[in-house]
Structure formats: C-alpha cells, structure tokens
Design a protein around this motif. Sequence first.
Motif, PDB file in Angstrom:
ATOM      1  N   ASN A   1       0.806  -1.219   0.000  1.00  0.00           N
ATOM      2  CA  ASN A   1       0.000   0.000   0.000  1.00  0.00           C
ATOM      3  C   ASN A   1       0.838   1.267   0.000  1.00  0.00           C
ATOM      4  OD1 ASN A   1      -2.307  -1.532   0.014  1.00  0.00           O
ATOM      5  ND2 ASN A   1      -2.667  -1.355   2.219  1.00  0.00           N
ATOM      6  N   THR A   2       2.060   1.182   0.517  1.00  0.00           N
ATOM      7  CA  THR A   2       2.900   2.379   0.596  1.00  0.00           C
ATOM      8  C   THR A   2       4.010   2.414  -0.456  1.00  0.00           C
ATOM      9  OG1 THR A   2       4.195   1.257   2.310  1.00  0.00           O
ATOM     10  CG2 THR A   2       2.480   2.773   3.045  1.00  0.00           C
ATOM     11  N   TRP A   3       4.190   1.320  -1.209  1.00  0.00           N
ATOM     12  CA  TRP A   3       5.208   1.310  -2.267  1.00  0.00           C
ATOM     13  C   TRP A   3       4.902   2.408  -3.284  1.00  0.00           C
ATOM     14  CZ3 TRP A   3       5.158   0.913  -7.515  1.00  0.00           C
ATOM     15  CH2 TRP A   3       6.398   0.655  -8.130  1.00  0.00           C
ATOM     16  N   PRO A   4       5.890   3.117  -3.805  1.00  0.00           N
ATOM     17  CA  PRO A   4       7.340   2.900  -3.660  1.00  0.00           C
ATOM     18  C   PRO A   4       7.983   3.666  -2.511  1.00  0.00           C
ATOM     19  CG  PRO A   4       6.965   4.553  -5.322  1.00  0.00           C
ATOM     20  CD  PRO A   4       5.598   4.131  -4.833  1.00  0.00           C
ATOM     21  N   HIS A   5       7.179   4.187  -1.599  1.00  0.00           N
ATOM     22  CA  HIS A   5       7.705   5.034  -0.529  1.00  0.00           C
ATOM     23  C   HIS A   5       8.112   4.204   0.684  1.00  0.00           C
ATOM     24  CE1 HIS A   5       6.059   8.200  -3.046  1.00  0.00           C
ATOM     25  NE2 HIS A   5       4.940   7.502  -3.076  1.00  0.00           N
ATOM     26  N   VAL A   6       8.829   3.119   0.426  1.00  0.00           N
ATOM     27  CA  VAL A   6       9.342   2.230   1.456  1.00  0.00           C
ATOM     28  C   VAL A   6      10.751   1.791   1.057  1.00  0.00           C
ATOM     29  CG1 VAL A   6       7.123   1.340   2.291  1.00  0.00           C
ATOM     30  CG2 VAL A   6       8.210   0.292   0.293  1.00  0.00           C
ATOM     31  N   ARG A   7      11.484   1.277   2.029  1.00  0.00           N
ATOM     32  CA  ARG A   7      12.812   0.748   1.734  1.00  0.00           C
ATOM     33  C   ARG A   7      12.647  -0.547   0.957  1.00  0.00           C
ATOM     34  NH1 ARG A   7      17.691  -0.073   6.134  1.00  0.00           N
ATOM     35  NH2 ARG A   7      19.312  -0.689   4.634  1.00  0.00           N
ATOM     36  N   PRO A   8      13.295  -0.677  -0.209  1.00  0.00           N
ATOM     37  CA  PRO A   8      13.108  -1.868  -1.043  1.00  0.00           C
ATOM     38  C   PRO A   8      13.424  -3.158  -0.317  1.00  0.00           C
ATOM     39  CG  PRO A   8      14.272  -0.143  -2.242  1.00  0.00           C
ATOM     40  CD  PRO A   8      14.194   0.304  -0.826  1.00  0.00           C
TER      41      PRO A   8
ATOM     42  N   LYS B   1       8.874  -7.494   5.758  1.00  0.00           N
ATOM     43  CA  LYS B   1       8.365  -7.908   7.064  1.00  0.00           C
ATOM     44  C   LYS B   1       8.326  -6.734   8.022  1.00  0.00           C
ATOM     45  CE  LYS B   1       9.088 -11.258  10.780  1.00  0.00           C
ATOM     46  NZ  LYS B   1       9.928 -12.377  11.288  1.00  0.00           N
ATOM     47  N   ASN B   2       9.453  -6.098   8.203  1.00  0.00           N
ATOM     48  CA  ASN B   2       9.526  -4.890   9.031  1.00  0.00           C
ATOM     49  C   ASN B   2       9.615  -3.679   8.105  1.00  0.00           C
ATOM     50  OD1 ASN B   2       9.576  -6.354  11.512  1.00  0.00           O
ATOM     51  ND2 ASN B   2      11.728  -6.822  11.143  1.00  0.00           N
ATOM     52  N   THR B   3       8.470  -3.275   7.597  1.00  0.00           N
ATOM     53  CA  THR B   3       8.421  -2.209   6.595  1.00  0.00           C
ATOM     54  C   THR B   3       9.020  -0.916   7.127  1.00  0.00           C
ATOM     55  OG1 THR B   3       6.376  -3.201   5.794  1.00  0.00           O
ATOM     56  CG2 THR B   3       6.914  -1.011   4.988  1.00  0.00           C
ATOM     57  N   GLN B   4       9.835  -0.284   6.316  1.00  0.00           N
ATOM     58  CA  GLN B   4      10.442   0.992   6.683  1.00  0.00           C
ATOM     59  C   GLN B   4       9.986   2.081   5.709  1.00  0.00           C
ATOM     60  OE1 GLN B   4      14.714   0.744   7.077  1.00  0.00           O
ATOM     61  NE2 GLN B   4      14.634  -1.139   8.282  1.00  0.00           N
ATOM     62  N   PRO B   5       9.102   2.980   6.157  1.00  0.00           N
ATOM     63  CA  PRO B   5       8.726   4.101   5.297  1.00  0.00           C
ATOM     64  C   PRO B   5       9.975   4.866   4.872  1.00  0.00           C
ATOM     65  CG  PRO B   5       7.351   4.014   7.257  1.00  0.00           C
ATOM     66  CD  PRO B   5       8.468   3.035   7.471  1.00  0.00           C
ATOM     67  N   ALA B   6       9.957   5.399   3.660  1.00  0.00           N
ATOM     68  CA  ALA B   6      11.168   6.038   3.145  1.00  0.00           C
ATOM     69  C   ALA B   6      10.839   7.269   2.320  1.00  0.00           C
ATOM     70  CB  ALA B   6      11.974   5.047   2.309  1.00  0.00           C
ATOM     71  N   LEU B   7      11.691   8.268   2.449  1.00  0.00           N
ATOM     72  CA  LEU B   7      11.657   9.441   1.575  1.00  0.00           C
ATOM     73  C   LEU B   7      12.502   9.076   0.364  1.00  0.00           C
ATOM     74  CD1 LEU B   7      10.906  10.448   4.461  1.00  0.00           C
ATOM     75  CD2 LEU B   7      12.015  12.613   3.900  1.00  0.00           C
ATOM     76  N   ARG B   8      11.834   8.675  -0.718  1.00  0.00           N
ATOM     77  CA  ARG B   8      12.528   8.090  -1.856  1.00  0.00           C
ATOM     78  C   ARG B   8      13.034   9.132  -2.847  1.00  0.00           C
ATOM     79  NH1 ARG B   8      11.481   2.629  -3.067  1.00  0.00           N
ATOM     80  NH2 ARG B   8      13.110   2.913  -4.644  1.00  0.00           N
ATOM     81  N   CYS B   9      14.283   8.954  -3.256  1.00  0.00           N
ATOM     82  CA  CYS B   9      14.860   9.685  -4.393  1.00  0.00           C
ATOM     83  C   CYS B   9      14.690  11.199  -4.281  1.00  0.00           C
ATOM     84  CB  CYS B   9      14.240   9.181  -5.691  1.00  0.00           C
ATOM     85  SG  CYS B   9      14.411   7.407  -5.941  1.00  0.00           S
TER      86      CYS B   9
END
Length: 218
Positions: free
Chosen positions: A157-164, A168-176
């Motif tokens: 649901n949060t892709w691509p704003h997660v660590r690739p 399992k332990n999803t990490q939200p990410a500020l991408r690019c």
Amino acid sequence: MSHDDFQTEPVRGLPENLPEGERILWQGQPDWWALTKESLSFWWVAGYFFFLFAWRTISGAATESWIDSATAASFFLVLGGFVCLLLIIMGLIQAKTTMYTVTNKRVAMRIGAALTVTLNLPFRQVVNASLGLRRDGTGTIALELTEESGFRPSYLNTWPHVRPWKMKNTQPALRCIPEAKKVAEILSEAAATAVSHPVVEVTSNTQHAAGHGPVAAE
C-alpha cells in the motif's frame, strides 16, 4: 494555467494545520527521473527489450539477411519503447502526488496516486534513519520504526515510498529526494532535539489518588 490537485489542504502536504509549537523545517518531492529509474527499474526493463531485439536479430540472421532480421525484431524495440513510456508516466505521477514534510516533531508523508494517504511518523517512533546516497545527490532516507509504536505500514500500500525488499519490518522512506544529505542532516538534528525533550502526561486528580501519578515518558 497550473492546477494544484491538493489545493484544499490547509497546509500543503498535510491534512490539517500544524499544532502550536510545531513548524516545518523542510518539504520536498521525489526527483521523478530518479524515482523512475530506481523504483520502476527503468534501465532493467529497457535492457530486457533490447536483449530480445538483439537475440531475435542474431538468431534470425541465420536464415535471412541482417536487415530483414533486424526489421522483424524491431517489434521488441517498439514494444519496449511503449513500456518505458508507461514507466516514465508512472514515475511522473508518483512524484507529483507525493509530498514529504519534516517538522521539528515528526516526518509526514503524503503519498498515493489513486488513493491518497498521509503517514505521520513522530520522531519518538523512529529508532533509526538510514541514508542511501547517489552520485547525482539524490538519495533515499529510510525510517526504522520502534516495535513499541505498533505501527507497520503495508509494503504494497505504501510502495514505492518504502525501503526496497524490507517487507516484514516495513520501513517508510523518503525516496529519491534531491539534496538528500542536506535533508538527512535536518532530520537528524530535529529528531535529536525532539527526543531529548521529556514528554509529561498529566493525569486527573482521581487517578493520582488511586496511585496513578503523573508519568514522565522518555
């Protein structure tokens, strides 16, 4: 004439006005080209179709001329160009509909092209932040959340704003994001300041009388 799809937001990138004492330190969006290359594997896809073109051309040359073989194989180039164009459009849309915000108390991520959601991540729920930096200055800041927070966003649901690949332990990410190193420094300083301040929870007199006095958190 420009049009802001989120002009109804009280504060750009946020679903509501900032509480008293909170202020915005940085706001930004992903670099659309970097996001297209990294999250949508643009060059891998382009290379795959070029490989199909080359393979068909070489194998066909055994029974026909090189020109005829390359002409027949050009279908893969046309198809690949169409797919790559779709990836570019997707990257543009993802970047345009995303807004990352760093305040003195949290990280907020307004994400989603079809269904827009805002993730609010207080610094006290972030145990670690890692920076992946690239030569062009863009980079990704991934946020590892504490187990006590009880919040684990869905990877899909949060892709691509997660660590690739951290499913399992999803990490939200500020991408690019552009100037990622500078943003990481702002975030690090703000988080250190916010976490160093104690949070006091004031309880009622009834609770105090029952033996539940004020609790100082962290």
